[in-house]
Design an enzyme around this catalytic site. Structure first.
Site, PDB file in Angstrom:
ATOM      1  N   HIS A   1       0.125 -11.776   1.663  1.00 45.13           N
ATOM      2  CA  HIS A   1      -0.891 -10.959   0.974  1.00 45.13           C
ATOM      3  C   HIS A   1      -1.668 -11.732  -0.105  1.00 45.13           C
ATOM      4  O   HIS A   1      -2.883 -11.624  -0.205  1.00 45.13           O
ATOM      5  CB  HIS A   1      -0.222  -9.721   0.376  1.00 45.13           C
TER       6      HIS A   1
ATOM      7  N   TYR B   1       0.830  -1.217   0.000  1.00 43.67           N
ATOM      8  CA  TYR B   1       0.000   0.000   0.000  1.00 43.67           C
ATOM      9  C   TYR B   1       0.865   1.268   0.000  1.00 43.67           C
ATOM     10  O   TYR B   1       0.366   2.353  -0.291  1.00 43.67           O
ATOM     11  CB  TYR B   1      -0.960   0.042   1.197  1.00 43.67           C
TER      12      TYR B   1
HETATM   13  N1  LIG Z   1      -6.058  -8.571   1.419  1.00 47.24           N
HETATM   14  C1  LIG Z   1      -6.307  -7.984   0.276  1.00 47.24           C
HETATM   15  O1  LIG Z   1      -5.861  -8.416  -0.795  1.00 47.24           O
HETATM   16  C2  LIG Z   1      -7.143  -6.745   0.278  1.00 47.24           C
HETATM   17  C3  LIG Z   1      -7.683  -6.270  -0.925  1.00 47.24           C
HETATM   18  C4  LIG Z   1      -8.499  -5.133  -0.884  1.00 47.24           C
HETATM   19  C5  LIG Z   1      -8.725  -4.502   0.311  1.00 47.24           C
HETATM   20  N2  LIG Z   1      -8.159  -4.966   1.475  1.00 47.24           N
HETATM   21  C6  LIG Z   1      -8.362  -4.272   2.775  1.00 47.24           C
HETATM   22  O2  LIG Z   1      -9.732  -4.103   3.003  1.00 47.24           O
HETATM   23  C7  LIG Z   1     -10.015  -2.728   3.216  1.00 47.24           C
HETATM   24  C8  LIG Z   1     -11.430  -2.417   2.732  1.00 47.24           C
HETATM   25  O3  LIG Z   1     -11.533  -2.517   1.340  1.00 47.24           O
HETATM   26  P1  LIG Z   1     -11.680  -1.251   0.393  1.00 47.24           P
HETATM   27  O4  LIG Z   1     -11.158  -0.064   1.100  1.00 47.24           O
HETATM   28  O5  LIG Z   1     -11.063  -1.593  -0.902  1.00 47.24           O
HETATM   29  O6  LIG Z   1     -13.224  -1.176   0.100  1.00 47.24           O
HETATM   30  P2  LIG Z   1     -14.546  -1.005   0.984  1.00 47.24           P
HETATM   31  O7  LIG Z   1     -14.223  -0.822   2.421  1.00 47.24           O
HETATM   32  O8  LIG Z   1     -15.500  -2.051   0.532  1.00 47.24           O
HETATM   33  O9  LIG Z   1     -15.105   0.354   0.399  1.00 47.24           O
HETATM   34  C9  LIG Z   1     -14.469   1.565   0.569  1.00 47.24           C
HETATM   35  C10 LIG Z   1     -15.252   2.576  -0.246  1.00 47.24           C
HETATM   36  O10 LIG Z   1     -16.552   2.724   0.310  1.00 47.24           O
HETATM   37  C11 LIG Z   1     -16.792   4.088   0.593  1.00 47.24           C
HETATM   38  N3  LIG Z   1     -17.467   4.150   1.879  1.00 47.24           N
HETATM   39  C12 LIG Z   1     -17.050   3.664   3.074  1.00 47.24           C
HETATM   40  N4  LIG Z   1     -17.972   3.899   4.028  1.00 47.24           N
HETATM   41  C13 LIG Z   1     -18.987   4.562   3.425  1.00 47.24           C
HETATM   42  C14 LIG Z   1     -20.206   5.074   3.880  1.00 47.24           C
HETATM   43  N5  LIG Z   1     -20.589   4.962   5.150  1.00 47.24           N
HETATM   44  N6  LIG Z   1     -21.020   5.698   2.977  1.00 47.24           N
HETATM   45  C15 LIG Z   1     -20.653   5.820   1.683  1.00 47.24           C
HETATM   46  N7  LIG Z   1     -19.485   5.350   1.194  1.00 47.24           N
HETATM   47  C16 LIG Z   1     -18.668   4.724   2.055  1.00 47.24           C
HETATM   48  C17 LIG Z   1     -15.462   4.768   0.643  1.00 47.24           C
HETATM   49  O11 LIG Z   1     -15.594   6.074   0.131  1.00 47.24           O
HETATM   50  P3  LIG Z   1     -15.339   7.376   1.036  1.00 47.24           P
HETATM   51  O12 LIG Z   1     -13.862   7.463   1.192  1.00 47.24           O
HETATM   52  O13 LIG Z   1     -15.929   8.448   0.189  1.00 47.24           O
HETATM   53  O14 LIG Z   1     -16.066   7.167   2.338  1.00 47.24           O
HETATM   54  C18 LIG Z   1     -14.603   3.922  -0.303  1.00 47.24           C
HETATM   55  O15 LIG Z   1     -14.751   4.397  -1.625  1.00 47.24           O
HETATM   56  C19 LIG Z   1      -8.912  -2.024   2.448  1.00 47.24           C
HETATM   57  O16 LIG Z   1      -8.783  -0.672   2.811  1.00 47.24           O
HETATM   58  C20 LIG Z   1      -7.727  -2.884   2.802  1.00 47.24           C
HETATM   59  O17 LIG Z   1      -7.224  -2.545   4.079  1.00 47.24           O
HETATM   60  C21 LIG Z   1      -7.385  -6.086   1.462  1.00 47.24           C
END
Ligand SMILES: NC(=O)c1ccc[n+]([C@@H]2O[C@H](COP(=O)([O-])OP(=O)(O)OC[C@H]3O[C@@H](n4cnc5c(N)ncnc54)[C@H](OP(=O)(O)O)[C@@H]3O)[C@@H](O)[C@H]2O)c1
Length: 267
Positions: free
Chosen positions: A97, A39
């Site tokens: 990862h 990241y």
């Molecule tokens: N292990 C892996 O390979 C892997 C892969 C992907 C992700 N991850 C981890 O999982 C975490 C979560 O995944 P993600 O960040 O990709 O996606 P997510 O949590 O599913 O979605 C994040 C998105 O949702 C929006 N959001 C969040 N809360 C909201 C709300 N209450 N109302 C409206 N929009 C909202 C955010 O926009 P705003 O900023 O506008 O709120 C952002 O665009 C990552 O940050 C990472 O740490 C791990």
């Protein structure tokens, strides 16, 4: 569960955006932070944690080893580098990862190197991410049953991964749902919107409460303090059996992330 059920994610957040997001998250009550070497924000996460004044012992920090660091001679050194960036002596959880079949390092080799990092006290717990059933079996065989704290996988109402989650439950491995909100896609869902109206909640809260109620840990990310704060309130919601059944019916194999060369053959 040996890992916290609610944390904040930091994927795609770099520089000041990462600092602000983690600082806001800690401010509104989060105590678990999910980052990864790839990241490119471990230093910013460390900076935000240091500035927060929250005691290290109250925090749960997760990082993930990137594929170029899987070799026996590299993994521990790369984790030491992560610790330096994160300004801490240990992380609470370190994950592999992606299984990255074919990157030249055997699964047993990187799992043993990860177990060595734990033995050295660099990480309290170890786990995997994006592993299918067969690779999780191999990881268990390499480091022993009970050693793998979690498998962090993409899981949302649109991708419920029933076979894999049933297997993980049977093995006593916690499921961490990443992209529970399908990176925002589920927020427009009419079924979820109706359930949210009924509970006078947001769709994000309903989605997170659904995952928590199934026993999964969640790590939603947000750049907005108000979203971080309201998402955390999902912990106080209870969905009824009817709500849970309607959400179960939203399954559509809606996978968002499957990078070639890194991903396994999904179950
Ligand atoms: N292990 C892996 O390979 C892997 C892969 C992907 C992700 N991850 C981890 O999982 C975490 C979560 O995944 P993600 O960040 O990709 O996606 P997510 O949590 O599913 O979605 C994040 C998105 O949702 C929006 N959001 C969040 N809360 C909201 C709300 N209450 N109302 C409206 N929009 C909202 C955010 O926009 P705003 O900023 O506008 O709120 C952002 O665009 C990552 O940050 C990472 O740490 C791990």
């Amino acid at each position: 569960m040996s890992i916290p059920s609610f944390g904040v994610g930091t994927f795609r957040l770099t520089g000041q955006a990462a600092i602000d997001s983690v600082r806001n998250a800690l401010d509104v009550g989060y105590r678990a932070v999910d980052t990864a070497q790839i990241y490119g924000n471990e230093a910013e996460v460390g900076q935000a944690i240091a500035a927060s004044g929250v005691k290290r012992s109250e925090l749960f920090v997760t990082t993930k080893i990137w594929t170029e660091n899987y070799a026996k001679g590299k993994l521990v050194a790369s984790l030491r580098d992560s610790l330096q960036k994160l300004r801490t002596d240990y992380v609470d959880l370190t994950l592999i990862h992606w299984p990255a079949p074919g990157n030249g390092v055997a699964l047993a080799e990187y799992m043993e190197a990860l177990a060595e990092a734990k033995a050295l006290g660099l990480t309290r717990q170890i786990g995997v991410s994006n592993f299918n059933i067969e690779l999780t079996r191999q990881a268990i065989a390499a480091v022993g049953k009970g050693e793998i704290a979690t498998n962090q996988i993409e899981l949302s109402p649109y991708l419920q991964s029933h076979k894999l989650t049933a297997f993980l439950k049977e093995q006593g491995i916690a499921v961490t749902s990443y992209m529970t909100l399908a990176y925002g896609k589920v927020l427009k869902d009419p079924v979820l919107a109706k359930i949210a109206d009924k509970h006078q909640a947001t769709v994000a809260q309903v989605t997170l409460a659904w995952a928590l109620q199934l026993g999964y840990a969640v790590i939603p990310s947000s750049t907005k303090r108000e979203n971080l704060a309201s998402n955390l309130l999902a912990r106080n919601m209870t969905l009824d059996a009817g709500d849970m059944a309607q959400i179960a019916a939203l399954e559509r194999n809606g996978r968002e992330v499957s990078p070639e060369g890194l991903a396994p053959a999904w179950d």
